[in-house]
Design a protein around this motif. Structure first.
Motif, PDB file in Angstrom:
ATOM      1  N   VAL A  47       0.836  -1.206   0.000  1.00 29.35           N
ATOM      2  CA  VAL A  47       0.000   0.000   0.000  1.00 29.35           C
ATOM      3  C   VAL A  47       0.873   1.259   0.000  1.00 29.35           C
ATOM      4  CG1 VAL A  47      -1.741   1.305   1.299  1.00 29.35           C
ATOM      5  CG2 VAL A  47      -1.915  -1.186   1.147  1.00 29.35           C
ATOM      6  N   GLY A  48       1.976   1.199   0.728  1.00 31.80           N
ATOM      7  CA  GLY A  48       2.841   2.371   0.843  1.00 31.80           C
ATOM      8  C   GLY A  48       3.717   2.585  -0.378  1.00 31.80           C
ATOM      9  N   GLY A  49       4.090   1.492  -1.031  1.00 30.28           N
ATOM     10  CA  GLY A  49       5.002   1.604  -2.173  1.00 30.28           C
ATOM     11  C   GLY A  49       6.344   2.155  -1.738  1.00 30.28           C
ATOM     12  N   GLU A  50       7.038   2.788  -2.674  1.00 32.23           N
ATOM     13  CA  GLU A  50       8.402   3.231  -2.392  1.00 32.23           C
ATOM     14  C   GLU A  50       8.450   4.414  -1.424  1.00 32.23           C
ATOM     15  OE1 GLU A  50      10.452   3.865  -6.035  1.00 32.23           O
ATOM     16  OE2 GLU A  50      10.590   1.705  -6.453  1.00 32.23           O
ATOM     17  N   ALA A  51       7.333   5.111  -1.269  1.00 35.52           N
ATOM     18  CA  ALA A  51       7.327   6.306  -0.417  1.00 35.52           C
ATOM     19  C   ALA A  51       7.350   5.969   1.068  1.00 35.52           C
ATOM     20  CB  ALA A  51       6.093   7.153  -0.742  1.00 35.52           C
ATOM     21  N   VAL A  52       7.104   4.729   1.403  1.00 36.52           N
ATOM     22  CA  VAL A  52       6.930   4.369   2.805  1.00 36.52           C
ATOM     23  C   VAL A  52       7.985   3.350   3.243  1.00 36.52           C
ATOM     24  CG1 VAL A  52       5.343   3.251   4.426  1.00 36.52           C
ATOM     25  CG2 VAL A  52       4.471   4.906   2.777  1.00 36.52           C
ATOM     26  N   GLU A 138      -9.676  -5.257   3.491  1.00 36.30           N
ATOM     27  CA  GLU A 138     -10.256  -4.153   4.262  1.00 36.30           C
ATOM     28  C   GLU A 138      -9.168  -3.351   4.967  1.00 36.30           C
ATOM     29  OE1 GLU A 138     -13.696  -5.236   6.716  1.00 36.30           O
ATOM     30  OE2 GLU A 138     -14.073  -6.864   5.295  1.00 36.30           O
ATOM     31  N   VAL A 139      -8.183  -4.066   5.505  1.00 34.06           N
ATOM     32  CA  VAL A 139      -7.081  -3.366   6.178  1.00 34.06           C
ATOM     33  C   VAL A 139      -6.279  -2.535   5.170  1.00 34.06           C
ATOM     34  CG1 VAL A 139      -4.971  -3.660   7.534  1.00 34.06           C
ATOM     35  CG2 VAL A 139      -6.973  -5.082   8.023  1.00 34.06           C
ATOM     36  N   ALA A 140      -6.122  -3.059   3.964  1.00 31.11           N
ATOM     37  CA  ALA A 140      -5.415  -2.300   2.914  1.00 31.11           C
ATOM     38  C   ALA A 140      -6.108  -0.960   2.684  1.00 31.11           C
ATOM     39  CB  ALA A 140      -5.353  -3.110   1.616  1.00 31.11           C
ATOM     40  N   GLY A 141      -7.433  -0.981   2.596  1.00 30.31           N
ATOM     41  CA  GLY A 141      -8.192   0.250   2.374  1.00 30.31           C
ATOM     42  C   GLY A 141      -7.997   1.242   3.513  1.00 30.31           C
ATOM     43  N   SER A 142      -8.058   0.731   4.731  1.00 34.52           N
ATOM     44  CA  SER A 142      -7.906   1.570   5.904  1.00 34.52           C
ATOM     45  C   SER A 142      -6.513   2.195   5.992  1.00 34.52           C
ATOM     46  CB  SER A 142      -8.125   0.678   7.128  1.00 34.52           C
ATOM     47  OG  SER A 142      -8.859   1.288   8.080  1.00 34.52           O
ATOM     48  N   LEU A 143      -5.518   1.368   5.707  1.00 35.81           N
ATOM     49  CA  LEU A 143      -4.141   1.867   5.734  1.00 35.81           C
ATOM     50  C   LEU A 143      -3.922   2.905   4.639  1.00 35.81           C
ATOM     51  CD1 LEU A 143      -1.263   1.743   6.887  1.00 35.81           C
ATOM     52  CD2 LEU A 143      -0.817  -0.190   5.344  1.00 35.81           C
ATOM     53  N   GLY A 144      -4.491   2.649   3.468  1.00 40.15           N
ATOM     54  CA  GLY A 144      -4.376   3.612   2.365  1.00 40.15           C
ATOM     55  C   GLY A 144      -4.920   4.976   2.773  1.00 40.15           C
ATOM     56  N   GLU A 145      -6.074   4.989   3.440  1.00 40.62           N
ATOM     57  CA  GLU A 145      -6.673   6.259   3.888  1.00 40.62           C
ATOM     58  C   GLU A 145      -5.798   6.934   4.944  1.00 40.62           C
ATOM     59  OE1 GLU A 145      -9.145   7.902   2.478  1.00 40.62           O
ATOM     60  OE2 GLU A 145      -9.104   6.242   1.051  1.00 40.62           O
ATOM     61  N   PRO A 152      -0.569  13.893   2.224  1.00 40.68           N
ATOM     62  CA  PRO A 152      -1.585  14.205   1.206  1.00 40.68           C
ATOM     63  C   PRO A 152      -1.030  14.220  -0.220  1.00 40.68           C
ATOM     64  CG  PRO A 152      -1.748  15.714   3.069  1.00 40.68           C
ATOM     65  CD  PRO A 152      -0.489  14.926   3.265  1.00 40.68           C
ATOM     66  N   ASP A 153       0.259  14.573  -0.395  1.00 39.25           N
ATOM     67  CA  ASP A 153       0.829  14.591  -1.740  1.00 39.25           C
ATOM     68  C   ASP A 153       0.785  13.198  -2.384  1.00 39.25           C
ATOM     69  OD1 ASP A 153       1.332  17.214  -1.418  1.00 39.25           O
ATOM     70  OD2 ASP A 153       3.508  17.005  -1.077  1.00 39.25           O
ATOM     71  N   GLY A 154       0.879  12.185  -1.545  1.00 41.01           N
ATOM     72  CA  GLY A 154       0.898  10.826  -2.082  1.00 41.01           C
ATOM     73  C   GLY A 154      -0.469  10.147  -2.048  1.00 41.01           C
ATOM     74  N   ALA A 155      -1.512  10.916  -1.673  1.00 43.01           N
ATOM     75  CA  ALA A 155      -2.822  10.300  -1.416  1.00 43.01           C
ATOM     76  C   ALA A 155      -3.328   9.462  -2.587  1.00 43.01           C
ATOM     77  CB  ALA A 155      -3.840  11.380  -1.052  1.00 43.01           C
ATOM     78  N   ASN A 161      -2.764   2.143  -4.845  1.00 46.55           N
ATOM     79  CA  ASN A 161      -2.075   0.930  -4.371  1.00 46.55           C
ATOM     80  C   ASN A 161      -3.027   0.050  -3.564  1.00 46.55           C
ATOM     81  OD1 ASN A 161       0.306   1.875  -5.458  1.00 46.55           O
ATOM     82  ND2 ASN A 161       1.176   2.549  -3.502  1.00 46.55           N
ATOM     83  N   ALA A 162      -3.787   0.693  -2.666  1.00 45.77           N
ATOM     84  CA  ALA A 162      -4.701  -0.072  -1.809  1.00 45.77           C
ATOM     85  C   ALA A 162      -5.730  -0.796  -2.666  1.00 45.77           C
ATOM     86  CB  ALA A 162      -5.386   0.848  -0.806  1.00 45.77           C
ATOM     87  N   GLN A 163      -6.204  -0.128  -3.702  1.00 51.31           N
ATOM     88  CA  GLN A 163      -7.191  -0.759  -4.592  1.00 51.31           C
ATOM     89  C   GLN A 163      -6.571  -1.936  -5.339  1.00 51.31           C
ATOM     90  OE1 GLN A 163     -10.552   0.015  -4.729  1.00 51.31           O
ATOM     91  NE2 GLN A 163     -10.472  -1.971  -5.761  1.00 51.31           N
ATOM     92  N   ARG A 164      -5.338  -1.751  -5.805  1.00 52.25           N
ATOM     93  CA  ARG A 164      -4.661  -2.830  -6.533  1.00 52.25           C
ATOM     94  C   ARG A 164      -4.481  -4.055  -5.626  1.00 52.25           C
ATOM     95  NH1 ARG A 164       0.087  -4.266  -6.076  1.00 52.25           N
ATOM     96  NH2 ARG A 164       0.879  -2.321  -5.189  1.00 52.25           N
TER      97      ARG A 164
END
Ligand SMILES: [Zn+2]
Length: 296
Positions: A47-52, A138-145, A152-155, A161-164
């Motif tokens: 969910v975070g990808g390279e930014a996290v 469901e946790v992916a969605g929550s973490l994405g939010e 916010p720049d990466g929102a 990512n969370a959807q994928r």
């Protein structure tokens, strides 16, 4: 950094940059997530990808239930932007989050409903929610939010990512439903009762030699009871796992003539894991289960 800013000669900038440098010595740039168990580490990385930056407090190959934290690890928890954890799984993490990271806590038990453990298996809630792809989605969605709020720049990227990941988990879920639909037997025997989510979801009957905690030593009476069930129900396979000694499961298998196979509760990825990430181990587990239960 100080040198550059000093060269720019702007007093206001110096003050701001100095504050920034002070922070940078303690934490890496970007957003950080800390967690205590491999499947959530995988989820956060997706969910975070390279930014996290994602840190798992449990070392590879270690059993996560009885994790103890060093002072340095407690520091990692208090510095993290998100502490992603499952209340009730790791008491040391629960305590550290409550004391050091209440504001950054993301408790999976607040996002999805955890199943109740039958009192025969120890009672309480079952932390092994990651074995249910739908709850993971469901946790992916929550973490994405949560990440979108923090950064916010990466929102847009976090939400995409969370959807994928949720789509990938949906595919996995569909594979489980299809493969486990029509099986000759629905009983399966495991070392520690980690597979309750799979059992509930796909209408299987999990027989745990020990309860929800992997380190409890089963009584001779319990061993005899399980062996009897194996004979009565015609169970063909006793499942062992990667991070717990197979001795108890092997004893039951020898006594009953059943064979053993590895069903991985995904509490960590090791060289012995049947795959190298969450989806591949879940698919290997599905193959193993479908074969042992003679699913068509
Ligand atoms: Zn476990």
């Amino acid at each position: 950094m100080m040198t550059k800013v000093a060269a720019a000669g702007a007093a206001g900038l110096v003050a701001v940059a100095a504050a920034g440098c002070g922070g940078a010595t303690e934490e890496a740039d970007g957003v950080s997530v800390v967690t205590g168990v491999y499947p959530l580490e995988w989820l956060a990385s997706q969910v975070g990808g390279e930014a996290v930056t994602v840190t798992n407090l449990t070392e590879p190959g270690a059993e996560p239930h009885d994790l103890e934290l060093s002072p340095r690890q407690i520091g990692v928890i208090s510095d993290a932007d998100v502490a992603l954890y499952i209340q009730g799984m790791q008491p040391a993490v629960d305590d550290a989050v409550a004391q050091q990271a209440a504001d950054s806590a993301l408790d999976v038990a607040q996002v999805v409903e955890l199943r109740e453990v039958p009192s025969a298996d120890g009672g309480g809630t079952d932390p092994h929610m990651w074995l249910d792809p739908q709850r993971m989605a469901e946790v992916a969605g929550s973490l994405g939010e949560r990440l979108a709020e923090i950064d916010p720049d990466g929102a847009a990227a976090y939400r995409a990512n969370a959807q994928r990941v949720a789509d990938e988990l949906g595919t996995l879920e569909a594979e489980y439903t299809e493969r486990l639909d029509d099986c000759e037997t629905r009983n399966f025997v495991v070392s520690h009762a980690a597979f309750g989510y799979l059992a509930d979801k796909y209408d299987l009957n999990q027989i745990g030699i020990t309860g929800i905690e992997p380190d409890s030593e089963p009584s001779p009476a319990r061993m005899a009871e399980v062996a009897e069930t194996v004979r009565e129900q015609g169970v063909t396979t006793i499942f062992t796992e990667t991070l717990v000694s197979p001795a108890v499961a092997e004893t039951v298998a020898e006594e009953t003539g059943a064979r053993t196979a590895v069903l991985d509760p995904l509490e960590g990825i090791t060289d012995a894991s049947p795959g190298d990430d969450y989806p591949s181990v879940m698919r290997a587990n599905l193959d193993t289960l479908a074969e042992a239960l003679s699913c068509s």
